[in-house]
Write a protein that holds these residues in place. Structure first.
Motif, PDB file in Angstrom:
ATOM      1  N   LYS A   1      42.940  37.046  39.005  1.00  0.00           N
ATOM      2  CA  LYS A   1      41.944  36.134  38.443  1.00  0.00           C
ATOM      3  C   LYS A   1      40.830  35.806  39.444  1.00  0.00           C
ATOM      4  O   LYS A   1      39.667  35.713  39.065  1.00  0.00           O
ATOM      5  CB  LYS A   1      42.617  34.855  37.935  1.00  0.00           C
ATOM      6  N   VAL A   2      41.160  35.624  40.707  1.00  0.00           N
ATOM      7  CA  VAL A   2      40.087  35.320  41.669  1.00  0.00           C
ATOM      8  C   VAL A   2      39.197  36.535  41.942  1.00  0.00           C
ATOM      9  O   VAL A   2      38.086  36.391  42.438  1.00  0.00           O
ATOM     10  CB  VAL A   2      40.595  34.744  43.019  1.00  0.00           C
ATOM     11  N   GLN A   3      39.689  37.713  41.597  1.00  0.00           N
ATOM     12  CA  GLN A   3      38.835  38.905  41.746  1.00  0.00           C
ATOM     13  C   GLN A   3      38.055  39.210  40.473  1.00  0.00           C
ATOM     14  O   GLN A   3      37.322  40.201  40.421  1.00  0.00           O
ATOM     15  CB  GLN A   3      39.694  40.120  42.077  1.00  0.00           C
ATOM     16  N   GLY A   4      38.266  38.400  39.430  1.00  0.00           N
ATOM     17  CA  GLY A   4      37.606  38.693  38.160  1.00  0.00           C
ATOM     18  C   GLY A   4      38.193  39.920  37.488  1.00  0.00           C
ATOM     19  O   GLY A   4      37.537  40.567  36.685  1.00  0.00           O
TER      20      GLY A   4
ATOM     21  N   GLY B   1      34.243  40.970  35.143  1.00  0.00           N
ATOM     22  CA  GLY B   1      34.621  39.697  35.756  1.00  0.00           C
ATOM     23  C   GLY B   1      33.614  38.603  35.446  1.00  0.00           C
ATOM     24  O   GLY B   1      33.950  37.423  35.420  1.00  0.00           O
TER      25      GLY B   1
ATOM     26  N   ILE C   1      31.440  38.666  40.836  1.00  0.00           N
ATOM     27  CA  ILE C   1      32.739  38.276  41.380  1.00  0.00           C
ATOM     28  C   ILE C   1      33.439  39.482  42.010  1.00  0.00           C
ATOM     29  O   ILE C   1      34.133  39.349  43.021  1.00  0.00           O
ATOM     30  CB  ILE C   1      33.613  37.627  40.276  1.00  0.00           C
TER      31      ILE C   1
ATOM     32  N   GLN D   1      38.234  32.613  47.574  1.00  0.00           N
ATOM     33  CA  GLN D   1      39.232  33.214  46.685  1.00  0.00           C
ATOM     34  C   GLN D   1      40.639  32.833  47.133  1.00  0.00           C
ATOM     35  O   GLN D   1      41.496  32.497  46.323  1.00  0.00           O
ATOM     36  CB  GLN D   1      39.060  34.739  46.656  1.00  0.00           C
TER      37      GLN D   1
ATOM     38  N   LEU E   1      33.692  30.454  41.440  1.00  0.00           N
ATOM     39  CA  LEU E   1      33.659  31.038  42.786  1.00  0.00           C
ATOM     40  C   LEU E   1      32.225  31.354  43.199  1.00  0.00           C
ATOM     41  O   LEU E   1      31.837  31.123  44.342  1.00  0.00           O
ATOM     42  CB  LEU E   1      34.540  32.299  42.824  1.00  0.00           C
TER      43      LEU E   1
END
Lengths: 762, 158, 291
Positions: free
Chosen positions: A18-21, B37, B77, B90, B109
């Motif tokens: 999720k944090v990398q999309g 993303g 992202i 992240q 982010l």
């Protein structure tokens, strides 16, 4: 030894992608030859469809199909009330109802084609106000009338209870619909393969309930449909079985026999629902001078919009769930659900609880005031306790409500703030609190509330979990992974939870009724123990010792009596396969809690465990602008045991903010049945800058029926926010707001009325 | 001129593309470059899920034409960090509960990266103000605020 | 969004000739945040969009002791907020620009585009009127300069003629003038102001002179509260004066009603905003001074 996994604040197992999309949601999927769908919606709240001319739309280059209500199956779908077709047939019942759909080579061509469809409507009188549903001349939403459902519940002797009361208080509360506001608008991709099988990727909270509904709506056998759950961008109840776009997308795929994507715009997502059920609640309560509740009577008018959906079940919760929070013997409820020509309303986080808990907690604060009792003491005095059976037959295996009250009142400095002198001035501060309960699981569908988990342990000692309980962001997959890792003695990173898929996962009801931790957690525990036993048996055979003397520690099978006896887990897993009669480790376990379905009188212990929460807030009211700012909030959740405190705090904080939104900011504005603020600029959900620090704490009451003591932790937390704020507003300025939301206009009007009253009494 | 030839840099890679003039930057990124993303959440410039960095500054890509970005360097992202070399934001979003469903996460982010570029040591209030263009419905923002504070401390060598 | 031709002039003269060629069938795009929303909602469907994005000369911000601040029309809100020149010579303007909308919009939207769109639910016009701003407009026949008051005609309507481009905003040197700006949101979760107010005055030994009190967002175009300004001239603000001014402001403002707030509510906020900004300007605490 403290666990390194259970009870640890580990990041979600999906966090890295999720944090990398790189988490893939339905709207991100693309297939070769994929087409795009758009929907034409009714501009009328109530109208007869005389005819639909699709010829111009069909003629547009790039258009592959145009369908209307005339083309869809005759069979109706619905929860208990079978009322809807894939597209409206003959009559439209709300502005936004789906009338026709286009499939084209691009979204933009599909949009252009939508503009070319010509519908001849005969507008009809519309019922737009639930309060008018029973008028003699009220337009009828359905042939059977405007009453969708009625519930009557009575226990004890309510009249005698009121007769014994020292104080009786009665008031009327109203609550507005809330939009779930998940950040991912509904999206679906559907395709049909060469065998005719329909495969659907959709943003759902339950793949099996989604498949059941598709089978009904498309009138085809369940097993001809396969539903996958991709990553889901929030659900909050709106993605259970009431949204309609996935049904339309699936139907369109069967028409064009190619992949079709239907992603709703935000406006369409607003227009099509599903919103929470608005209610008008008359509440009458009798108390003795010591604060003991002796009688309670409620009359509820709830509105489900054009179709019933899950709203009857929601209203049942409004009618009786909060009765179980207190030791109370005499209760009477009447609840009526009416149709209107507005968008369907139904399931929403808290499932009917938010509505009644607003009324109840507001009422208790008012009565506490009248009796000169601290409302916290009033809650304590009446609170149900561990070991009690409630008025409706709920067995309370654990109740951390008193501890929740201690935590939040201690944190906010309740006593000191209650005693501080009034300061006067333009900005006034006040404190308020509220308490809540919710089920963890609910035996309501076909006398089964079970959960099944299949666990594979691969030849390298790593685990794969198959389940169709679903994670929409709340952390179910992380919880399952933690339990699995703990039992197998392997690192969390060695566990994978497969995305729900009806063709590979065992049957499951999905993420509803806060049932996943308490039921699927148990099934996971059982499955992991079975796998562990198989591993240890194999290891015992290989190492030539007794399985009872073996354990798995950090990926190594180790004898507890002889340090020299050990083998790496992968070696044992390979040994389990590579021998005569061997096989891979594959176990399936089911847990169905020992609960009972409600009888016809709504009596019975429906859930294996019950969760509790309390919240205390401080607000600042600007008496000149009417603005209410929450300046401090503390929420405490009795989740039994926090398998993952990071996830529990996340649930509590998110719920607290959703409640602040409902209490203060979120209000659907209708004009003649038309939603006027169906966008995120005008339907104002709280942003970070609108909020104070959000605080949450955890009570671990260790429920005897919960896996490792755990109960549900996602829904209870949304319940106390709105009444806590209303009570704090009253404390600040002496204005009691009984109809949500608490707008600046209502604050100013309340202050003006108070001023006139004070002026008159001088 | 119904079309426009773009010469841009996306996540460090040069990209040449020919797009319709009415192509939104968000559509170009998601559909033409398949960088999914960047999310579509409201298409009206409110929710911030489609935020990307254009020449280092966060924009809402649904309020911007692809044509307007000609000559610019875009970071989505996917370019903020890689699996083996995550951006401190992240990492802290993961550790602090800065995400749940994950749909708003890329936009947050990006907004956070923009904020820390302008203001490397923001107060909690400044963090909240810096997030005023992004909506999250899961976390109540607390985990996000905590994550940005933690990343800020880490990036400033605390 | 309908297809359109996208033109990117590389100089102001080129831009002006493109506008002349395409006439009313074209729209000028500055940052594009508001224009694109309107086009996507099909409220606007231009045949041609002339983007000023390459006209970097229109982004300059400069100060001259005699002429005051000159802000290029294409300066983005974030540029204005972050400009050391603006911070030095008109900090209240930097503060206004830095709190407008949200960070992403501030990074893209321009001050000139904002004024030309003339949406009432935004901030710059109110502030700039109080600052006595003028604007420069370029046309094929040359430049013209007019007071911002004359530029702002009505709800979404300006004095900009077909074929013209707003190029700069001028603020006279502040001198001893004090400037304050406040934005009121109906609730903390809303982001467009329901009322905004700007006060500009010379404070001479406590007494106010040359008072400009402007309210916006509450009205179709920002309104100068003339009677209140007259009342305040020569007065030293105290609680009673502020309360009286607030009542006057509430009486003379002509608020609009829309889905976000009705006129009565906006009128109440205007009263409140007036009282508070005057007490703030006088260094008095409005929290203890309920009218």
């Amino acid at each position: 030894m403290a666990s390194t996994v259970i009870g640890q604040p580990v990041p979600q197992v999906s966090a890295l992608e999720k944090v990398q999309g790189r988490a893939v949601y339905a709207g991100d999927l693309a297939f070769p030859g994929m087409l795009h769908a758009r929907v034409l919606r009714s501009p009328y709240a109530h109208a007869r469809i005389r005819s639909v001319d699709v010829s111009a739309a069909r003629a547009l280059p790039g258009v592959k199909a145009v369908v209307t209500g005339a083309d869809v199956p005759e069979r109706r779908w619905g929860v208990a009330h079978k009322q809807q077709h894939v597209l409206a047939k003959g009559v439209v019942r709300f502005i936004g109802e789906e009338v026709a759909a286009v499939v084209a080579t691009s979204e933009s061509v599909a949009n252009d084609a939508i503009d070319l469809i010509n519908v001849d409507y005969e507008p009809l009188d519309a019922l737009l106000n639930a309060g008018s549903a029973f008028d003699d001349d009220a337009p009828q939403v359905h042939a059977e009338g405007n009453l969708a459902h009625e519930i009557r519940i009575a226990r004890g002797d309510v009249d005698a209870g009121f007769a014994s009361a020292d104080l009786i208080h009665e008031d009327v509360y109203s609550t507005q619909s809330q939009y779930p506001g998940y950040m991912e608008p509904m999206a679906t991709v559907a395709t049909v393969d060469g065998t005719g099988k329909l495969t659907v990727w959709t943003a759902t909270q339950s793949v099996f309930l989604a498949r059941q509904r598709l089978a009904e709506a498309l009138d085809r056998p369940v097993s001809t449909i396969r539903v996958h759950q991709p990553a889901v961008g929030g659900g909050f109840g709106g993605k259970i079985v009431e949204e309609r776009s996935s049904v339309i997308a699936a139907f369109l795929a069967t028409v064009v026999d190619r992949p079709v994507r239907l992603g709703l715009s935000r406006l369409e997502d607003f227009q099509s629902g599903c919103f929470s059920v608005p209610t008008r609640i008359r509440l009458k309560m009798g108390m003795q001078n010591d604060g003991r509740i002796v009688a309670k009577e409620v009359d509820i008018l709830a509105e489900c919009g054009a179709y019933a959906g899950l709203a009857p079940e929601v209203m049942l919760v409004t009618a009786m769930r909060s009765d179980n929070m207190q030791r109370i013997e005499n209760v009477r409820s009447r609840a009526r659900l009416v149709y209107t020509h507005t968008m369907p309303r139904g399931a929403f986080r808290g499932f009917g609880g938010t509505q009644m808990l607003f009324a109840l907690n507001s009422h208790l604060a008012t009565m506490a005031d009248k009796l000169g009792i601290d409302p916290v003491d009033l809650h304590r005095r009446n609170a149900i306790r561990t070991g009690d059976t409630s008025v409706h037959g709920w067995s309370i295996g654990s109740c951390g409500l008193p501890e929740c009250l201690d935590q939040v009142t201690g944190a906010i400095g309740w006593s000191a703030k209650r005693e501080r002198p009034e300061t006067g001035g333009v900005l006034r501060r006040g404190i308020g609190m509220a308490a809540a309960m919710h089920v963890s699981g609910n035996r309501t569908m076909g006398n089964w509330d079970g959960s099944t988990v299949t666990l594979k342990v691969n030849e390298d000692g790593r685990a794969v979990i198959l389940t169709a309980e679903s994670d929409m962001g709340q952390g179910a997959n992380t919880m399952l992974s933690q339990i699995c890792a703990e039992e197998l003695g392997i690192p969390l990173s060695h566990v994978t939870v497969l995305a729900p898929d009806t063709d590979t996962a065992p049957y499951a009801l999905g993420s509803i009724a806060s049932r996943v931790t308490v039921n699927a957690g148990h099934a996971m525990l059982k499955a992991a123990k079975q796998a562990r036993d198989q591993i240890l048996d194999a290891a015992a055979a290989k190492l030539g010792c007794d399985a009872a003397d073996l354990s798995i520690v950090e990926g190594v099978v180790q004898s507890t009596v002889n340090d020299n006896l050990f083998a790496p887990l992968p070696e044992i897993c390979r040994y389990h396969i590579f021998r005569h009669g061997g096989e891979g480790i594959l176990v399936t376990a089911t847990h169905d809690p020992r609960t009972v379905m409600m009888d016809k009188d709504h009596y019975g212990n429906i859930a294996p465990a019950y969760s509790f929460a309390a919240q205390a807030v401080e607000v600042e009211v600007d008496t000149e602008t009417g603005q209410v700012q929450v300046v401090e909030t503390w929420l405490s959740d009795d989740c039994g045991r926090a398998i993952n405190p990071l996830a529990v705090h996340g649930q509590s904080n998110g719920a607290a903010v959703q409640a602040i939104g409902w209490a203060l900011h979120e209000h659907l504005q209708f004009e003649d049945g038309r939603l006027m603020n169906g966008n995120l600029a005008d339907y104002t959900m709280p942003t970070a800058d609108a909020l104070p620090r959000v605080n949450s704490s955890i009570v671990e009451s260790n429920d005897p029926n919960g896996p490792l003591g755990a109960k549900g932790a996602s829904e209870t937390a949304i319940l106390p926010g709105a009444p806590a704020i209303a009570n704090a507003v009253y404390d600040a300025i002496g204005v009691r707001i009984t109809d949500l939301p608490i707008t600046p206009e209502k604050i100013l009007a309340g202050l003006a009325a108070l001023g006139e009253k004070n002026h008159a009494s001088v | 001129m119904r079309r426009k030839t773009l010469s841009i840099t996306v996540n460090g890679e040069p990209v040449e593309a020919d797009v319709p003039a009415n192509r939104l930057l968000s559509e170009f990124i998601r559909e033409d470059l398949a960088l999914t993303g960047t999310k579509r959440g409201c298409e009206t410039g409110v929710c911030g899920a489609c935020s990307v960095l254009v020449d280092g500054k966060a924009l809402k890509s649904c309020l911007c034409l692809a044509a307007q970005a000609d000559g610019a360097s875009i970071t989505t992202i996917e370019g903020l960090g890689s699996r083996d070399d995550l951006h401190p934001l992240q990492e802290s979003f993961m550790a602090c509960g800065g995400l749940q469903c994950g749909y708003c996460t890329p936009g947050f982010l990006i907004a956070a990266a923009d904020l820390l570029a302008r203001n490397p040591r923001p107060s909690d209030d400044e963090i909240r103000q810096g997030l005023s263009g992004n909506l999250c419905r899961c976390t109540g923002y607390q985990g996000i605020v905590d994550a940005i504070r933690e990343a800020s401390e880490k990036m400033n060598g605390h | 969004m309908r297809p359109f031709d996208f033109l990117e002039p590389s100089s102001l003269p080129e831009a002006l000739s493109m506008l002349a060629e395409h006439g009313d069938a074209c729209c000028i795009m500055a940052g594009g945040t508001a224009l694109l929303l309107a086009m996507r909602q099909r409220m606007l469907a231009p045949e041609t969009v002339v983007s000023l994005g390459k006209l970097d000369e229109l982004r300059d911000i400069a100060f001259d002791p005699d002429a005051g601040l000159r802000i290029g029309a294409l300066a983005r809100h974030a540029d204005v907020a972050g400009s050391s020149i603006v911070q030095a010579h008109c900090p209240a303007l930097a503060g206004m620009a830095g709190g407008l909308a949200n960070p992403q919009v501030r990074n893209q939207g321009t001050i000139g585009g904002n004024l030309c769109y003339a949406d009432p639910a935004t901030d710059p016009a109110t502030f700039l009127l109080a600052a006595g701003a003028e604007v420069t407009i370029a046309g094929r026949g040359g430049e013209r300069r007019l007071p911002l008051r004359a530029f702002l005609v009505d709800y979404f309507t300006t004095a900009l003629e077909s074929g013209e481009i707003l190029t700069a905003i001028h603020l006279p040197p502040p001198g001893s003038r004090q400037m304050l700006y406040r934005r009121y949101l109906r609730t903390p979760a809303e982001h467009r102001p329901v009322v905004n107010i700007a006060l500009s005055a010379v404070t001479d030994g406590g007494a106010l002179s040359d008072v400009r009190l402007i309210v916006g967002a509450a009205t179709p175009v920002p309104q100068a509260l003339a009677q209140t300004e007259d009342f305040l001239a020569g007065k030293s603000v105290n609680a009673a004066i502020a309360a009286e001014a607030a009542a006057l402001a509430g009486a003379e403002v002509e608020p609009l009603s829309d889905g976000r707030a009705d006129a009565a509510f906006r009128r109440q906020i205007v009263r409140t905003a007036t009282r508070r900004i005057l007490l703030d300007a006088a260094g008095l605490d409005w929290k203890d001074n309920a009218a």
